[in-house]
Each structure stands twice: as C-alpha cells, then as structure tokens.
Design a protein around this motif. Structure first.
Motif, short mmCIF file in Angstrom:
data_model
loop_
_atom_site.label_atom_id
_atom_site.label_comp_id
_atom_site.label_asym_id
_atom_site.label_seq_id
_atom_site.Cartn_x
_atom_site.Cartn_y
_atom_site.Cartn_z
N ILE A 250 0.88 -1.17 0.00
CA ILE A 250 0.00 0.00 0.00
C ILE A 250 0.92 1.22 0.00
O ILE A 250 1.64 1.46 0.96
CB ILE A 250 -0.93 0.00 1.23
CG1 ILE A 250 -1.74 -1.29 1.28
CG2 ILE A 250 -1.84 1.22 1.20
CD1 ILE A 250 -2.47 -1.51 2.57
N THR A 251 0.92 1.96 -1.08
CA THR A 251 1.83 3.09 -1.23
C THR A 251 1.10 4.41 -0.95
O THR A 251 -0.13 4.47 -1.01
CB THR A 251 2.39 3.15 -2.67
OG1 THR A 251 1.31 3.39 -3.58
CG2 THR A 251 3.13 1.86 -3.03
N PRO A 252 1.85 5.48 -0.69
CA PRO A 252 1.21 6.78 -0.53
C PRO A 252 0.41 7.18 -1.77
O PRO A 252 -0.67 7.75 -1.67
CB PRO A 252 2.37 7.75 -0.30
CG PRO A 252 3.51 6.91 0.14
CD PRO A 252 3.31 5.56 -0.47
N GLN A 253 0.95 6.86 -2.94
CA GLN A 253 0.27 7.20 -4.19
C GLN A 253 -1.07 6.48 -4.29
O GLN A 253 -2.07 7.07 -4.71
CB GLN A 253 1.16 6.84 -5.39
CG GLN A 253 2.44 7.64 -5.47
CD GLN A 253 3.52 7.21 -4.48
OE1 GLN A 253 3.50 6.12 -3.91
NE2 GLN A 253 4.49 8.08 -4.25
N VAL B 209 5.27 7.31 6.67
CA VAL B 209 5.25 7.58 5.24
C VAL B 209 6.64 7.98 4.74
O VAL B 209 7.27 8.88 5.29
CB VAL B 209 4.26 8.73 4.91
CG1 VAL B 209 4.24 9.02 3.41
CG2 VAL B 209 2.87 8.39 5.41
N ILE B 210 7.08 7.29 3.71
CA ILE B 210 8.27 7.67 2.95
C ILE B 210 7.80 7.81 1.51
O ILE B 210 7.32 6.84 0.92
CB ILE B 210 9.40 6.62 3.08
CG1 ILE B 210 9.83 6.49 4.54
CG2 ILE B 210 10.58 7.01 2.20
CD1 ILE B 210 10.88 5.43 4.79
N PRO B 211 7.87 9.02 0.94
CA PRO B 211 7.28 9.26 -0.36
C PRO B 211 7.78 8.36 -1.50
O PRO B 211 7.01 7.98 -2.36
CB PRO B 211 7.62 10.72 -0.67
CG PRO B 211 7.87 11.34 0.65
CD PRO B 211 8.43 10.24 1.51
N TRP B 212 9.08 8.04 -1.49
CA TRP B 212 9.64 7.30 -2.61
C TRP B 212 10.92 6.61 -2.17
O TRP B 212 11.46 6.91 -1.10
CB TRP B 212 9.91 8.26 -3.77
CG TRP B 212 10.00 7.59 -5.11
CD1 TRP B 212 11.12 7.47 -5.88
CD2 TRP B 212 8.95 6.94 -5.83
NE1 TRP B 212 10.82 6.78 -7.03
CE2 TRP B 212 9.49 6.45 -7.03
CE3 TRP B 212 7.60 6.72 -5.57
CZ2 TRP B 212 8.75 5.75 -7.98
CZ3 TRP B 212 6.85 6.02 -6.52
CH2 TRP B 212 7.43 5.55 -7.70
N THR B 213 11.44 5.70 -2.96
CA THR B 213 12.67 5.00 -2.61
C THR B 213 13.88 5.94 -2.63
O THR B 213 14.87 5.67 -1.98
CB THR B 213 12.90 3.80 -3.54
OG1 THR B 213 12.76 4.23 -4.90
CG2 THR B 213 11.91 2.69 -3.27
N ASP B 214 13.80 7.02 -3.36
CA ASP B 214 14.81 8.07 -3.33
C ASP B 214 14.35 9.07 -2.26
O ASP B 214 13.34 9.75 -2.42
CB ASP B 214 14.89 8.75 -4.70
CG ASP B 214 15.74 10.01 -4.70
OD1 ASP B 214 16.33 10.36 -3.66
OD2 ASP B 214 15.81 10.65 -5.76
N PHE B 215 15.06 9.15 -1.16
CA PHE B 215 14.62 9.95 -0.02
C PHE B 215 14.56 11.45 -0.31
O PHE B 215 14.03 12.21 0.50
CB PHE B 215 15.51 9.71 1.20
CG PHE B 215 15.37 8.34 1.80
CD1 PHE B 215 14.30 7.52 1.50
CD2 PHE B 215 16.31 7.87 2.68
CE1 PHE B 215 14.17 6.25 2.05
CE2 PHE B 215 16.20 6.61 3.25
CZ PHE B 215 15.13 5.80 2.93
#
Length: 135
Positions: free
Chosen positions: A41-44, A73-79
């Motif tokens: 389950i991702t933020p997107q 929440v971490i928006p993406w794999t690139d911090f």
C-alpha cells in the motif's frame, strides 16, 4: 505498556494477512508503513481515494482488535523525492501536498500519530540551511 508491530515487517505477505499475523502474535496495535514504490500500500495508492483507504485499513485493524498506532510515510525510494526540505519549489510543494493528504488519512484512520522523514542534507548547502527549511 502497549506494543505495536508494523505490517511492513512482513513484506511478502498481503497487508490483510500481515495484520492477521500481528494480531495472532498478541500485539495491541499495528503501524502502517506507506513507502512509495516499495510497500504493498503506497502513498500514491492511498492518495487516489483517502477516505476509502482509511476506512479499509481501519476495518482490517479493528476487526482483529488492532487499531493503527502510527502511519509511517516515505514518499519514494529516493529519499530526496518530495522531501520536506527540498530546495526546489515544485518538489517542496509536492511534498507539502503529500503531507496534507497523509495528515487527512491518519486522522480518518484514527491513527495515534504520523511519522515522516524530516528531509535531507543537500549538496552545496550547509546542514543548518537544510535543517531550517525542514523546520
């Protein structure tokens, strides 16, 4: 003391099965991790319909006596993507919009907290400047 486990502790299991396992292990609550491009389950995904996802996650937890204690929440794999202290205005605005949606989601879910990364140190910029923008 109440103890919680994160559903992402079991990344190979579907979320609903992970919640069942956490309940079976005797925990009092669960933490929900939303990691862009990584978690089930991702933020997107949540942002597509915040109310629906909040209701679904709350229902899964409450059916097993496991309220959500925190949304991490971490928006993406690139911090640096959508970082809270991004030096570029468009990325900063995108991060702010994500934050607002996640506050709404956590509140609807009834989570006890929301955890997000404070940002990053940026090349060519002193740590203090990055820290001040994060604050």
């Amino acid at each position: 003391m109440r103890l919680a486990a994160t559903s992402d502790s079991f990344p190979l299991l579907p979320h609903e099965v992970a919640i069942e396992l956490i309940a079976g292990l005797g925990f009092d609550a669960h933490d929900l991790m939303l990691f862009g491009n990584r978690s089930e389950i991702t933020p997107q995904l949540v942002r597509e319909d915040v109310g629906r996802w909040a209701g679904l996650i709350a229902e899964r937890g409450h059916a097993r006596g496991l309220p959500c204690s925190d949304v991490f929440v971490i928006p993406w794999t690139d911090f640096t993507a959508m970082a809270a202290n991004h030096p570029e205005p468009d990325e900063l605005a995108a991060g702010r919009a994500l934050f607002e949606d996640m506050v709404d989601f956590a509140a609807r879910l009834g989570a006890g907290g929301l955890t997000m990364l404070p940002g990053a140190d940026w090349p060519g910029e002193e740590h203090q400047a990055s820290l001040e923008r994060a604050a």
